[in-house]
Design a protein around this motif. Structure first.
Motif, mmCIF file in Angstrom:
data_model
loop_
_atom_site.group_PDB
_atom_site.id
_atom_site.type_symbol
_atom_site.label_atom_id
_atom_site.label_comp_id
_atom_site.label_asym_id
_atom_site.label_seq_id
_atom_site.Cartn_x
_atom_site.Cartn_y
_atom_site.Cartn_z
ATOM 1 N N VAL A 509 0.833 -1.204 0.000
ATOM 2 C CA VAL A 509 0.000 0.000 0.000
ATOM 3 C C VAL A 509 0.864 1.250 0.000
ATOM 4 C CG1 VAL A 509 -1.678 1.315 1.330
ATOM 5 C CG2 VAL A 509 -1.966 -1.147 1.062
ATOM 6 N N LEU A 510 1.942 1.242 0.815
ATOM 7 C CA LEU A 510 2.824 2.400 0.851
ATOM 8 C C LEU A 510 3.565 2.579 -0.465
ATOM 9 C CD1 LEU A 510 4.321 2.085 4.445
ATOM 10 C CD2 LEU A 510 2.581 3.675 3.654
ATOM 11 N N ALA A 511 3.915 1.475 -1.102
ATOM 12 C CA ALA A 511 4.610 1.587 -2.382
ATOM 13 C C ALA A 511 3.718 2.175 -3.466
ATOM 14 C CB ALA A 511 5.124 0.213 -2.812
ATOM 15 N N GLN A 512 2.394 1.945 -3.357
ATOM 16 C CA GLN A 512 1.465 2.507 -4.332
ATOM 17 C C GLN A 512 1.159 3.970 -4.059
ATOM 18 O OE1 GLN A 512 -1.932 -0.069 -4.253
ATOM 19 N NE2 GLN A 512 -0.827 -1.824 -5.085
ATOM 20 N N GLY A 513 1.545 4.483 -2.892
ATOM 21 C CA GLY A 513 1.398 5.903 -2.604
ATOM 22 C C GLY A 513 0.080 6.307 -2.002
ATOM 23 N N GLY A 514 -0.688 5.402 -1.433
ATOM 24 C CA GLY A 514 -1.957 5.786 -0.813
ATOM 25 C C GLY A 514 -2.601 4.607 -0.127
ATOM 26 N N ASP A 515 -3.621 4.898 0.669
ATOM 27 C CA ASP A 515 -4.366 3.861 1.380
ATOM 28 C C ASP A 515 -5.474 3.362 0.467
ATOM 29 O OD1 ASP A 515 -2.780 4.228 3.553
ATOM 30 O OD2 ASP A 515 -4.100 5.731 4.454
ATOM 31 N N GLU A 516 -5.234 2.264 -0.172
ATOM 32 C CA GLU A 516 -6.234 1.704 -1.063
ATOM 33 C C GLU A 516 -7.125 0.742 -0.297
ATOM 34 O OE1 GLU A 516 -3.610 1.758 -5.173
ATOM 35 O OE2 GLU A 516 -4.431 -0.105 -4.351
ATOM 36 N N LYS A 517 -8.411 0.740 -0.643
ATOM 37 C CA LYS A 517 -9.337 -0.171 0.002
ATOM 38 C C LYS A 517 -9.198 -1.552 -0.613
ATOM 39 C CE LYS A 517 -12.735 3.397 1.065
ATOM 40 N NZ LYS A 517 -14.154 3.828 0.913
ATOM 41 N N PRO A 518 -9.099 -2.570 0.205
ATOM 42 C CA PRO A 518 -8.965 -3.908 -0.361
ATOM 43 C C PRO A 518 -10.244 -4.363 -1.025
ATOM 44 C CG PRO A 518 -9.206 -4.009 2.019
ATOM 45 C CD PRO A 518 -9.100 -2.555 1.674
ATOM 46 N N ALA A 519 -10.123 -5.405 -1.791
ATOM 47 C CA ALA A 519 -11.276 -5.955 -2.480
ATOM 48 C C ALA A 519 -12.275 -6.508 -1.466
ATOM 49 C CB ALA A 519 -10.828 -7.060 -3.445
ATOM 50 N N PRO A 520 -13.581 -6.592 -1.821
ATOM 51 C CA PRO A 520 -14.579 -7.079 -0.857
ATOM 52 C C PRO A 520 -14.283 -8.467 -0.349
ATOM 53 C CG PRO A 520 -15.619 -6.036 -2.751
ATOM 54 C CD PRO A 520 -14.187 -6.143 -3.078
ATOM 55 N N GLU A 521 -13.885 -9.360 -1.240
ATOM 56 C CA GLU A 521 -13.612 -10.720 -0.774
ATOM 57 C C GLU A 521 -12.397 -10.754 0.122
ATOM 58 O OE1 GLU A 521 -12.004 -9.973 -4.914
ATOM 59 O OE2 GLU A 521 -13.939 -9.839 -3.865
ATOM 60 N N VAL A 522 -11.411 -9.897 -0.143
ATOM 61 C CA VAL A 522 -10.233 -9.857 0.714
ATOM 62 C C VAL A 522 -10.584 -9.343 2.098
ATOM 63 C CG1 VAL A 522 -7.925 -8.901 0.986
ATOM 64 C CG2 VAL A 522 -8.733 -9.581 -1.282
ATOM 65 N N ALA A 523 -11.444 -8.260 2.153
ATOM 66 C CA ALA A 523 -11.835 -7.711 3.449
ATOM 67 C C ALA A 523 -12.634 -8.718 4.249
ATOM 68 C CB ALA A 523 -12.645 -6.439 3.230
ATOM 69 N N GLU A 524 -13.532 -9.447 3.583
ATOM 70 C CA GLU A 524 -14.324 -10.449 4.279
ATOM 71 C C GLU A 524 -13.435 -11.549 4.847
ATOM 72 O OE1 GLU A 524 -18.135 -13.403 3.388
ATOM 73 O OE2 GLU A 524 -17.290 -12.108 1.818
ATOM 74 N N THR A 525 -12.394 -11.957 4.080
ATOM 75 C CA THR A 525 -11.482 -12.993 4.568
ATOM 76 C C THR A 525 -10.690 -12.510 5.766
ATOM 77 O OG1 THR A 525 -11.296 -13.783 2.306
ATOM 78 C CG2 THR A 525 -9.661 -14.573 3.869
ATOM 79 N N GLU A 526 -10.320 -11.208 5.742
ATOM 80 C CA GLU A 526 -9.557 -10.676 6.862
ATOM 81 C C GLU A 526 -10.420 -10.606 8.124
ATOM 82 O OE1 GLU A 526 -8.060 -6.966 5.606
ATOM 83 O OE2 GLU A 526 -6.519 -7.804 4.288
ATOM 84 N N GLU A 527 -11.683 -10.220 7.950
ATOM 85 C CA GLU A 527 -12.541 -10.125 9.129
ATOM 86 C C GLU A 527 -12.800 -11.493 9.730
ATOM 87 O OE1 GLU A 527 -16.024 -8.134 7.920
ATOM 88 O OE2 GLU A 527 -15.063 -6.179 7.631
ATOM 89 N N LYS A 528 -12.983 -12.504 8.876
ATOM 90 C CA LYS A 528 -13.272 -13.831 9.384
ATOM 91 C C LYS A 528 -11.974 -14.471 9.736
ATOM 92 C CE LYS A 528 -17.543 -14.918 7.123
ATOM 93 N NZ LYS A 528 -18.276 -15.780 6.262
ATOM 94 N N GLY A 529 -11.129 -14.612 10.112
ATOM 95 C CA GLY A 529 -9.902 -15.348 10.323
ATOM 96 C C GLY A 529 -10.148 -16.646 11.025
ATOM 97 N N LEU A 530 -9.151 -17.387 11.234
ATOM 98 C CA LEU A 530 -9.272 -18.681 11.912
ATOM 99 C C LEU A 530 -9.671 -18.490 13.363
ATOM 100 C CD1 LEU A 530 -8.921 -21.733 11.769
ATOM 101 C CD2 LEU A 530 -6.521 -21.422 12.367
ATOM 102 N N LEU A 531 -9.198 -17.439 14.008
ATOM 103 C CA LEU A 531 -9.505 -17.214 15.422
ATOM 104 C C LEU A 531 -10.916 -16.665 15.611
ATOM 105 C CD1 LEU A 531 -6.130 -15.604 16.544
ATOM 106 C CD2 LEU A 531 -6.828 -17.990 16.687
ATOM 107 N N ALA A 532 -11.422 -15.908 14.625
ATOM 108 C CA ALA A 532 -12.757 -15.317 14.759
ATOM 109 C C ALA A 532 -13.860 -16.217 14.233
ATOM 110 C CB ALA A 532 -12.810 -13.978 14.031
ATOM 111 N N ASP A 533 -13.529 -17.344 13.669
ATOM 112 C CA ASP A 533 -14.523 -18.251 13.110
ATOM 113 C C ASP A 533 -15.179 -19.038 14.248
ATOM 114 O OD1 ASP A 533 -16.078 -19.886 11.595
ATOM 115 O OD2 ASP A 533 -14.509 -20.382 10.154
ATOM 116 N N SER A 534 -16.515 -19.029 14.297
ATOM 117 C CA SER A 534 -17.237 -19.712 15.370
ATOM 118 C C SER A 534 -17.103 -21.226 15.295
ATOM 119 C CB SER A 534 -18.716 -19.318 15.331
ATOM 120 O OG SER A 534 -19.284 -19.675 14.064
ATOM 121 N N ARG A 535 -16.789 -21.737 14.122
ATOM 122 C CA ARG A 535 -16.674 -23.192 13.984
ATOM 123 C C ARG A 535 -15.458 -23.736 14.729
ATOM 124 N NH1 ARG A 535 -16.632 -23.670 7.629
ATOM 125 N NH2 ARG A 535 -15.194 -21.909 8.007
#
Length: 714
Positions: A509-535
């Protein structure tokens, strides 16, 4: 690298003067500890030197091989340029005068020796050798007819000079070219006496009309046509008060129209073949014979090459580059030793020289062209050595000079600008030298920052920006707390891996010169992680899912995992299924069976623990095991047992079935057979047995072998 004082910077990459100049008082003190020339050297090519001097240097057509000849003793060095290393060294019987490449690489070369011999070399060595009637002066190769031309000294029976022709396809001499060199009628100069004429140099216009030009000692140039083998024209150089000078250098332009002629008096003439009058006359300046001439024409025509064509000329003192149109000097290179030969790396700014010094020289001119492919790192080195535009005392392109190692030379006015003039005569920080003073580089940098506030502000802004980027990167990564109740080590490994992934993402992100928003599927994967998964919540909360890293099953599945020592080593655990089957398969005696029936099958408190399995028996237990005696009979069995030991090794040793052997002649009969076994454990007996074995099979101790092979010592 050394930077010469000229309008166009020239970097001496390797040679006798590569280290920067130092005052006598500084160089003497440093040489006591470490040689500064060795510390500051740039070894462009490995072993690019000879014992005494180098005679000739050539670069192959493909640009990957450099061959040079020198003395003493007569040698041939071949360097493979992509590896910057010496490929091979070859010795010859006599000195080498000049040589040529017959192929695009080093595999075929022809060498003219000082003893009238011509040697043809291949990668395997000297392939063939022949002699010519008189001493040769130069070599030229006509690719269209595969003929080797050797201009020679002296005249033949007709009083004409000769250029010998050797046809390499037929393998024999052809009729020589007879060139007018002004031979006398007496024939005294037949074999080349004093004042005898000679053909000094030859050149072939390969890229155009394929004419051959011969330069003579009479100061004339004769042009020959290879198709008719006849003289086409004769060109005479202008005469001065002493007469015409000898022609010592000759070359064709790629177009074939222009010809450059160098004389023994240090003059250079440019001719157009359509006119006998020279277009331009150039004086080298020192009066020495010209030994090298070449049109610096790149392989691909560009606007710079068309607008500013240049010619390189050299005598034994200096190498000059000047404008082809009007002869305006562009730059020059003047080494500390005499020059014998010069080679230009095509389409670049690199020159290699053969000279009288021990080390051969390499010169790099960035404004002439880029560095060759085999040393492209020189471009970055030159950029790093470029002058600082913020330094008011720095040398720009219009004023290039020398900078001493770790010291800066300042005049009195420059000291006054930096507010250092009050130190003159009061401290040893300023060392007087000629019309100025030497100042340590560190002190000069600090004084320059103080005297020039703008440079300090730029440096401060740079440091602030670096700090902001560092904090920004850490803010993007973030910190995560460990809330797991069980399997904390697994959670730490997962968090460490996620932190590394986020760090790489933040750097992108720093190399691109700005705070870019990640793709929707990437953000969803980051929010769900292995530790946050209820299963997988129970995996880190329920103790039933805890992984016991001290168990035997975990160690067998993860043999490379280092497990911390358990806090309670005396905690006993049950046997594994494999251990229980091994114990059940061993037959037991009647007394053991009766004891087990009375006491019950292996209570949980009597089971073997992992700590007992790992614990080694002490010396008393070993001695008791070694001196144990067992007496068994068919009527009644009695066993003299050692002290009770719950380790698995001791139990497994006791549970081996007794091998009964039938004896025809033994102790007692069938009803009272007894077997007595002893296991002696005396140290002296074991030591004597080992000594006997070593004396038979081991090698002699007085023979030492330097071999590292293990089987040679068996």
């Amino acid at each position: 690298m050394r930077l010469t004082n000229s309008a166009v910077p020239v970097y001496t990459v390797s040679g006798s003067s590569t280290s920067r100049s130092l005052p006598d008082w500084l160089s003497q003190s440093q040489k006591r500890k470490k040689d500064p020339e060795y510390a500051n050297r740039v070894e462009l090519l490995q072993d690019f030197e000879f014992e005494e001097a180098s005679q000739c240097v050539r670069i192959s057509e493909d640009g990957e091989w450099a061959m040079s000849t020198g003395t003493y003793k007569p040698q041939i060095h071949t360097h493979y340029l992509p590896n910057l290393s010496l490929s091979f060294t070859r010795h010859t019987n006599t000195l080498n005068k000049t040589f040529l490449f017959l192929s695009s690489d080093y595999s075929k070369s022809v060498h003219l020796q000082e003893d009238r011999s011509i040697e043809f070399h291949t990668p395997g060595g000297c392939h063939a050798s022949l002699r010519i009637p008189r001493y040769g002066r130069d070599l030229a190769y006509d690719r269209s007819s595969t003929e080797l031309l050797v201009p020679a000294v002296g005249t033949n029976g007709n009083g004409m000079g000769e250029a010998f022709r050797i046809n390499l396809e037929l393998g024999r001499f052809m009729n020589a070219f007879e060139v007018d060199v002004g031979g006398d009628d007496t024939g005294g100069a037949l074999q080349g006496g004093i004042g005898a004429g000679s053909v000094n140099v030859a050149a072939v216009a390969e890229a155009s009309h394929n004419l051959i030009a011969f330069g003579t000692s009479q100061g004339t140039v004769e042009y020959w046509d290879t198709r008719s083998r006849a003289r086409v024209a004769t060109l005479a150089t202008p005469a001065d008060l002493e007469g015409r000078s000898e022609v010592t250098a000759l070359t064709f332009h790629r177009s074939g129209i222009s010809t450059a002629v160098g004389t023994s008096s240090g003059l250079i003439y440019l001719y157009d073949l359509r006119s006998p009058v020279p277009v331009l006359k150039k004086d080298q300046g020192y009066g020495y014979p010209i030994i090298y001439l070449e049109y610096l024409t790149p392989s691909s025509a560009t606007r710079a090459s068309v607008s500013e064509p240049k010619i390189a000329s050299a005598d034994r003192r200096i190498l000059k580059l000047w404008d082809e149109r009007d002869g305006t000097p562009w730059t020059s290179v003047e080494p500390a030793v005499d020059i014998n030969c010069v080679a230009w790396c095509k389409d670049s700014g690199m020159f290699l020289t053969a000279n009288e010094g021990r080390q051969q020289h390499s010169f790099f001119i960035p404004q002439l062209g880029p560095a060759p492919k085999w040393c492209s790192f020189l471009d970055n080195v030159v950029e790093e050595m470029a002058d600082d535009p913020n330094d008011p005392q720095a040398f720009s392109r219009t004023k290039v000079g020398e900078i001493y190692d770790n010291y800066k030379f300042l005049t009195t006015s420059q000291l006054r600008m930096l507010n250092l003039d009050h130190l003159v005569g009061k401290t040893n920080l300023l060392r007087p030298y000629m019309h100025g003073f030497f100042v340590a580089q560190g002190l000069y940098e600090e004084a320059r920052l103080i005297a020039n506030p703008s440079s300090w502000e730029e440096e401060r802004a740079k440091r602030v920006q670096e700090k902001i980027e560092k904090e920004r990167e850490s803010r993007i990564r973030g910190k995560k707390k460990i809330t797991a109740k069980v399997n904390r080590k697994m959670v730490e490994r997962i968090l460490d891996r996620e932190e590394k992934n986020e760090q790489r993402r933040a750097q992108r992100v720093l190399a691109q010169g700005g705070d870019e928003k990640p793709a929707p599927e990437v953000a969803e994967t980051e929010e769900k992680g292995l530790l946050a998964d209820s299963r997988f919540a129970k995996l880190f909360q329920d103790e039933d899912f805890a992984v016991d890293e001290t168990s035997r099953e975990f160690q067998q599945l993860n043999p490379s995992t280092k497990v911390a020592p358990a806090s309670n080593l005396d905690r006993e655990k049950g046997l594994t299924a494999v251990e229980e089957e091994a114990i059940d398969e061993v037959p037991r005696s009647e007394e053991d069976t009766s004891e087990e029936e009375n006491a019950g099958r292996y209570r949980t408190t009597d089971r073997i623990s992992t700590a007992d399995y790992r614990r080694k028996p002490n010396k008393k237990q070993k001695k008791g095991d070694q001196m144990r005696m067992q007496v068994s009979s068919s009527g009644k069995s009695s066993t003299v047992r050692a002290p009770v030991d719950r380790s698995f090794g001791t139990r497994a040793e006791n549970m081996h079935p007794v091998q009964r052997t039938k004896r025809s002649h033994g102790f007692g009969g069938t009803a009272g057979d007894k077997v007595i076994t002893f296991e002696p454990g005396s140290k002296k007996s074991r030591a004597s047995g080992k000594a006997a074995a070593s004396s038979k099979g081991a090698p002699r101790q007085d023979r030492r072998s330097a071999s590292g092979n293990t089987f040679r010592r068996m």
